[in-house]
Every structure is written in structure tokens, then in C-alpha cells.
Design a protein around this motif. Structure first.
Motif, PDB file in Angstrom:
ATOM      1  N   TYR A  82      -7.135 -11.335   2.857  1.00  0.00           N
ATOM      2  CA  TYR A  82      -7.458 -10.204   1.992  1.00  0.00           C
ATOM      3  C   TYR A  82      -8.049 -10.711   0.683  1.00  0.00           C
ATOM      4  O   TYR A  82      -7.500 -11.616   0.052  1.00  0.00           O
ATOM      5  N   ALA A 119      -4.120  -3.164   7.889  1.00  0.00           N
ATOM      6  CA  ALA A 119      -3.690  -3.427   6.515  1.00  0.00           C
ATOM      7  C   ALA A 119      -3.156  -2.165   5.853  1.00  0.00           C
ATOM      8  O   ALA A 119      -2.194  -2.199   5.091  1.00  0.00           O
ATOM      9  N   GLY A 122       0.557  -1.020   7.153  1.00  0.00           N
ATOM     10  CA  GLY A 122       1.709  -1.744   6.640  1.00  0.00           C
ATOM     11  C   GLY A 122       2.705  -2.135   7.701  1.00  0.00           C
ATOM     12  O   GLY A 122       3.811  -2.574   7.393  1.00  0.00           O
ATOM     13  N   PRO A 153       0.092  -6.826   9.531  1.00  0.00           N
ATOM     14  CA  PRO A 153      -0.334  -7.268   8.200  1.00  0.00           C
ATOM     15  C   PRO A 153       0.527  -8.435   7.752  1.00  0.00           C
ATOM     16  O   PRO A 153       1.705  -8.527   8.127  1.00  0.00           O
ATOM     17  N   ILE A 155       2.341  -9.823   4.753  1.00  0.00           N
ATOM     18  CA  ILE A 155       2.821  -9.374   3.449  1.00  0.00           C
ATOM     19  C   ILE A 155       4.001 -10.242   3.035  1.00  0.00           C
ATOM     20  O   ILE A 155       4.905 -10.499   3.841  1.00  0.00           O
ATOM     21  N   CYS A 156       3.996 -10.710   1.814  1.00  0.00           N
ATOM     22  CA  CYS A 156       5.118 -11.471   1.279  1.00  0.00           C
ATOM     23  C   CYS A 156       5.391 -11.002  -0.140  1.00  0.00           C
ATOM     24  O   CYS A 156       4.480 -10.951  -0.965  1.00  0.00           O
ATOM     25  N   GLY A 158       5.845  -8.146  -1.224  1.00  0.00           N
ATOM     26  CA  GLY A 158       5.079  -6.947  -1.526  1.00  0.00           C
ATOM     27  C   GLY A 158       3.593  -7.170  -1.731  1.00  0.00           C
ATOM     28  O   GLY A 158       2.859  -6.233  -2.051  1.00  0.00           O
ATOM     29  N   LEU A 160      -0.120  -8.221  -0.204  1.00  0.00           N
ATOM     30  CA  LEU A 160      -0.893  -8.320   1.036  1.00  0.00           C
ATOM     31  C   LEU A 160      -1.743  -9.577   1.002  1.00  0.00           C
ATOM     32  O   LEU A 160      -2.586  -9.746   0.114  1.00  0.00           O
ATOM     33  N   GLY A 190       3.463 -15.618   6.546  1.00  0.00           N
ATOM     34  CA  GLY A 190       3.203 -14.999   5.248  1.00  0.00           C
ATOM     35  C   GLY A 190       3.908 -15.746   4.127  1.00  0.00           C
ATOM     36  O   GLY A 190       3.334 -15.968   3.049  1.00  0.00           O
ATOM     37  N   ASP A 194       2.231 -17.883   0.955  1.00  0.00           N
ATOM     38  CA  ASP A 194       2.647 -17.697  -0.425  1.00  0.00           C
ATOM     39  C   ASP A 194       3.079 -19.030  -1.041  1.00  0.00           C
ATOM     40  O   ASP A 194       2.716 -19.345  -2.183  1.00  0.00           O
TER      41      ASP A 194
END
Length: 204
Positions: A82, A119, A122, A153, A155-156, A158, A160, A190, A194
Motif C-alpha cells: 500500500y 483492502a 478489512g 489485507p 494490517i499491523c 491498525g 494497512l 504483517g 512492521d
């Protein structure tokens, strides 16, 4: 009569005991399999952060996708990143296709595409037949002849990061254990993305 009823109860008890043992054995095998694939993800991530980040995680994406491909017996796996500034998703890696096709497919959020829908939702999204879905999919996915796809998706905390899909060339209803494995691997991936971002920031 009473003897026949007692015999039936004995047979039911034996069958129940056998079924419980079989279920327990399968559950243990599944848990071991999940841990095995999670360790493989961790190994790739650890190697990418070694030696002051000389081999960043983004250079090892195909190794990551191979883990997903093996775990779910999928002919193709694709990864979108993203790009928040442009509010769009870019296909950055895919298995089963030529590398030259990467980075060419971009879809904005809100577009009638599988990645955008994924995406925006969610949560996981399953498509039984890509050709009949009416959703736009990238050319690499079409070239593999994928029919059924499962995506989620990434997500980590909160945030994306992107989206991930696995595709197979036949119409396939993914079993609950496959969905759970995909979810577990995707959630861990995810977190690794991060961590890699934080690692790069610290190095910078």
C-alpha cells in the motif's frame, strides 16, 4: 432387546473413542505444520535483518511467498504494497509469473478491483471463480490461469501495509484449516513487515 442395545452402545463408545483419537492426531499435525511454516517466515526475516540489513526483507519477498505457496498448495501467490501518499496498491511480487510483470499493476483504493475490495473490506475475501467475479485482477494473476483466490489485507497495529492473495487453477473451496493457516501466516507477515520498517528507520 437389552443385549442388542448394550452392544450398540459399546460400538458407539468405541467409534467415538476412535474418532476422538483421529481428530486429536490431525490437530497435532496441523499445529506442527503451522509452527513449521511460521518458523520458515521467521528465518527469512531474521536473515534479512542480519549484517546491518544488507539483505532487506523486501529483497526476499519471493522467499516469503514460496512459504505461502507451499503451505496452501497454491499455484500462485501475490503481494501488494500500500502506497499511502497515492492511496493505491501496487503488486510488488508474485510466484508463478515472470518478474518483468511486477510493479506494473497499480490500483487505487475504491477501484472495482480485487485488491481494492480486499483492502477496503478489512478481512479475508474469497472468490470462487475469478472470471465470473466481475472484479479487475492483475495480468500476472490472469496469466497463471488462477480460478479460485483467497486474499487478506496485511494490517499491523491498525496500519494497512498491503494485501496478499493465494490462487489455485481449479474451483476450490478452501477448508477452514487452510483459511486459518493463511490467516496465521498473513498476520505474522504483517508483523514482520512492521518490524522491518522499524529496523530500517533505526538504521537510517
Amino acid at each position: 432387546g437389552a443385549p442388542e442395545i448394550e452392544q450398540m452402545h459399546d460400538e458407539l463408545r468405541r467409534a467415538t473413542t476412535s474418532a476422538m483419537a483421529l481428530f486429536g492426531e490431525n490437530l497435532i499435525q496441523y499445529q506442527q505444520s503451522e509452527k513449521q511454516f511460521l518458523r520458515r517466515l521467521e528465518k527469512v526475516a531474521a536473515a534479512s535483518m542480519a549484517e546491518n540489513g544488507t539483505a532487506p526483507l523486501r529483497q526476499r519477498l519471493h522467499e516469503i511467498l514460496k512459504v505461502f505457496s507451499t503451505a496452501l498448495a497454491a499455484e500462485t501467490v501475490g503481494l501488494y504494497f500500500y502506497e499511502p501518499e497515492q492511496r493505491q496498491l501496487r503488486l510488488v511480487a508474485s510466484t508463478g509469473v515472470e518478474d518483468g510483470l511486477m510493479d506494473e499493476y497499480v490500483t487505487p483504493l475504491g477501484a472495482p478491483s480485487f485488491a481494492s475490495r480486499l483492502a477496503g473490506a478489512g478481512h479475508m475475501l474469497y472468490i470462487a471463480d475469478v472470471a465470473k467475479s466481475g472484479l479487475e485482477v492483475p495480468e500476472p494473476l490472469r496469466k497463471t490461469g488462477a480460478r479460485s483466490i483467497l486474499g487478506m489485507p496485511l494490517i499491523c497495529r491498525g496500519v494497512l501495509f498491503g494485501a496478499l492473495y493465494v490462487g489455485v487453477t481449479e474451483t476450490r473451496l478452501f477448508e477452514p484449516r487452510d483459511v486459518r493457516l493463511f490467516e496465521a501466516l498473513g498476520e505474522r507477515f504483517g508483523v514482520l513487515l512492521d518490524n522491518a520498517r522499524v529496523h530500517d528507520d533505526l538504521n537510517a
